[in-house]
Design an enzyme around this catalytic site. Structure first.
Site, PDB file in Angstrom:
ATOM      1  N   GLY A  20      14.722  31.628  34.248  1.00 50.70           N
ATOM      2  CA  GLY A  20      13.717  30.907  35.019  1.00 50.70           C
ATOM      3  C   GLY A  20      13.683  31.304  36.491  1.00 50.70           C
ATOM      4  O   GLY A  20      12.629  31.256  37.135  1.00 50.70           O
ATOM      5  N   ASN A  21      14.843  31.725  37.029  1.00 52.65           N
ATOM      6  CA  ASN A  21      14.880  32.073  38.447  1.00 52.65           C
ATOM      7  C   ASN A  21      14.188  33.401  38.753  1.00 52.65           C
ATOM      8  O   ASN A  21      14.023  33.748  39.913  1.00 52.65           O
ATOM      9  CB  ASN A  21      16.327  32.083  38.974  1.00 52.65           C
ATOM     10  CG  ASN A  21      17.161  33.172  38.329  1.00 52.65           C
ATOM     11  OD1 ASN A  21      17.021  33.438  37.139  1.00 52.65           O
ATOM     12  ND2 ASN A  21      18.022  33.795  39.108  1.00 52.65           N
ATOM     13  N   LYS A 138      15.995  17.946  23.252  1.00 45.88           N
ATOM     14  CA  LYS A 138      15.658  18.765  24.413  1.00 45.88           C
ATOM     15  C   LYS A 138      14.645  18.022  25.289  1.00 45.88           C
ATOM     16  O   LYS A 138      13.487  17.840  24.897  1.00 45.88           O
ATOM     17  CB  LYS A 138      15.060  20.081  23.913  1.00 45.88           C
ATOM     18  CG  LYS A 138      14.515  20.988  24.987  1.00 45.88           C
ATOM     19  CD  LYS A 138      15.580  21.875  25.582  1.00 45.88           C
ATOM     20  CE  LYS A 138      15.008  22.740  26.678  1.00 45.88           C
ATOM     21  NZ  LYS A 138      16.056  23.391  27.471  1.00 45.88           N
ATOM     22  N   LYS A 217      15.026  30.370  24.721  1.00 45.00           N
ATOM     23  CA  LYS A 217      14.524  31.737  24.895  1.00 45.00           C
ATOM     24  C   LYS A 217      15.622  32.789  24.729  1.00 45.00           C
ATOM     25  O   LYS A 217      15.330  33.915  24.324  1.00 45.00           O
ATOM     26  CB  LYS A 217      13.800  31.902  26.219  1.00 45.00           C
ATOM     27  CG  LYS A 217      14.663  32.049  27.441  1.00 45.00           C
ATOM     28  CD  LYS A 217      14.558  33.417  28.083  1.00 45.00           C
ATOM     29  CE  LYS A 217      15.330  33.498  29.378  1.00 45.00           C
ATOM     30  NZ  LYS A 217      16.643  32.887  29.452  1.00 45.00           N
ATOM     31  N   LYS A 279      23.319  31.101  26.212  1.00 43.64           N
ATOM     32  CA  LYS A 279      23.349  32.515  26.616  1.00 43.64           C
ATOM     33  C   LYS A 279      24.547  33.225  25.977  1.00 43.64           C
ATOM     34  O   LYS A 279      24.422  34.324  25.434  1.00 43.64           O
ATOM     35  CB  LYS A 279      23.426  32.639  28.147  1.00 43.64           C
ATOM     36  CG  LYS A 279      22.142  32.227  28.829  1.00 43.64           C
ATOM     37  CD  LYS A 279      22.208  32.413  30.343  1.00 43.64           C
ATOM     38  CE  LYS A 279      21.267  31.445  31.038  1.00 43.64           C
ATOM     39  NZ  LYS A 279      19.886  31.454  30.546  1.00 43.64           N
TER      40      LYS A 279
END
Lengths: 321, 321
Positions: A20-21, A138, A217, A279
């Site tokens: 997102g960053n 979520k 994602k 991740k």
């Protein structure tokens, strides 16, 4: 001496999952101008990397889908769109922002032809029996007061910020466009895909139906990486890599971690859910399914990570090929 | 006797430009369920046509981008996004709806392999000196009272419904992704592209910048058709074809019209602006630039039109190949 260019077939395939960053940095309001400027940091590196690798880019969509949800709540005049449609909208929005920025970065580089680039809308099959559907966990979109939340037609959950809509985050089963993406990569296209983890669909006999859910994602990227046969999987985020004791005075970023150790630490929930946890899980999954290299690194250091000089490298006993 | 399948290279290329009624019919509120159901009418035909043609699909986005604009106006908490971003969002939304519906229609057909399908985000270069920028004339989005309109940060125009935002509608100069789309079509991909006429950008030396404008989807489709080298250009809309005296008691739908006659009637403004006018212009442009066949037909009769049994066929003295 003239450096010989690698032909497409010789180039290894690298999937870079942008966090997102890449679009909105901490402390920013996230104006469109800021987002375009931020994108240049990873994409100037990706442009240079495209000389040596065939590239697939994936990206998140949290703040963008959150804004679309907030807009919907503001506007009583219009029917609410299902979440799958909003995810599709963010694939258009962010895909365009990435593709046009990357186009510019590639043109700035000059020297040689710009590769073919396409942003491919992507939907991802999830299992309707995934336990996530029985226990949506979520939180997405804006925070509401308890009273406002009670009037919403959605299931909500109490969070630090207030009451938020909660949806299922099922595991990605298969990427619907995997054949297309594989073929495009073989042909040397630079592909942007799987935005926001993909548009979640379930398959019922011969049709697909969208579902109200979001897919992580990084897990979707790992699935795509496996299905396409990617060589190197880079997860680009806002920290230099995987840390032990993250957020504590003795936090230590690791230059490498074995798959076995990562699995152990995942079991002990040492990595935060919804953040470093998935991740690490994505990197492990990719290597366990035969991938060659997986690295988690800062968005500032994608090139260094590709060269093995930054980020956390996952070490597996088993390598493909 | 077994019918021999055409190989990709033998198949002519057809571009079908879907009008707004492919998604929302007159009198409908335009719920997502309605839109998915409506799409089956043209897409079941396109699925069958894909046996004999390589297909490119384009589509409009008027009501969808209008809803996003309305949502923005409702929601003071969020910064307004520029129009180019909203167009990109609708490419994601509608592209997904078309692609997933077409996927289902192709799977229903069975018999042979489903072609590779991709929805390609598309941006389209416009000329910053286009006279449309000096005189914006295209009303978009919701209608406001005079008082509310005066507070908007946009230029507005008085229409029958009320005051509406008005933007430039410049002519499409070139499709940025034309190389990619041409290559995809050569390879037998069914391509969905140029949604909403494309995301409007201007090129400044080595970068692209989005602009607040909308591009007519039929003119953008004609440009794409010319740049890709399409054989047959079908413009699918809500009437059976081109009519003389449209809307009058003596209206007559034409089975064919010569390019010369169409140009004459365009000059006399016999076809409504923003409706049949640009469709006729698009068909004429395609043929004048060397295209082989252009047809304007009802969305219900795309297959019949392809077979030469419905719609208005444009007759040109000059044919390519």
């Amino acid at each position: 001496m003239v450096e010989r260019r690698k032909t497409y077939k010789e180039k290894p395939v690298m999937l870079v999952a942008l966090g997102g960053n890449a679009l909105i940095r901490k402390g920013q309001k996230g104006s469109i101008e800021e987002q375009f400027r931020n994108l240049r940091v990873p994409l100037s590196q990706v442009a240079r990397l495209s000389r040596d690798y065939r590239i697939i880019l994936t990206h998140g969509n949290g703040p963008q889908v959150g804004n679309l949800l907030l807009q919907q709540e503001c506007c009583d005049a219009l029917p609410r769109l299902p979440l799958e449609i909003l995810v599709a909208q963010t694939q258009g929005q962010i895909g365009y922002m990435i593709e046009s920025t990357l186009d510019s970065e590639l043109m700035k580089l000059g020297n040689g032809t710009v590769p073919y680039i396409v942003t491919v809308l992507t939907y991802v099959v999830v299992d309707e029996n995934d336990p996530a559907f029985r226990n949506p966990s979520k939180p997405i979109g804006p925070a509401f007061s308890e009273e406002a939340a009670a009037r919403l037609p959605y299931r909500t959950v109490r969070t630090e910020k207030g009451y938020r809509r909660v949806v299922a985050s099922p595991r990605p089963v298969t990427i619907v466009e995997k054949r297309e993406i594989r073929r495009l990569v073989e042909l040397g296209f630079l592909v942007i895909s799987c935005g926001g983890g993909g548009i979640p669909v379930i398959r019922e006999s011969r049709t697909f139906h969208g579902v109200d859910a979001v897919i992580d994602k990084d897990l979707a990227s790992a699935r795509l990486a496996g299905e396409v046969g990617v060589d190197v999987f880079v997860i680009a985020t806002d920290v230099p890599g995987v840390a032990l004791n993250y957020g504590y005075p003795d936090q230590t970023f690791l230059r490498s971690i074995t798959v076995e150790e990562a699995v152990e630490r995942l079991k002990k929930h040492e990595f935060p859910d919804g953040s470093m946890g998935p991740k690490v899980e994505a990197a492990v999954q990719f290597l366990e399914e035969g991938g060659r290299r997986a690295v988690i690194a800062s968005i500032e250091e994608v090139e260094e990570a590709a060269a093995g000089r930054a980020g956390t490298e996952f070490i597996s006993g088993r390598v493909r090929g």
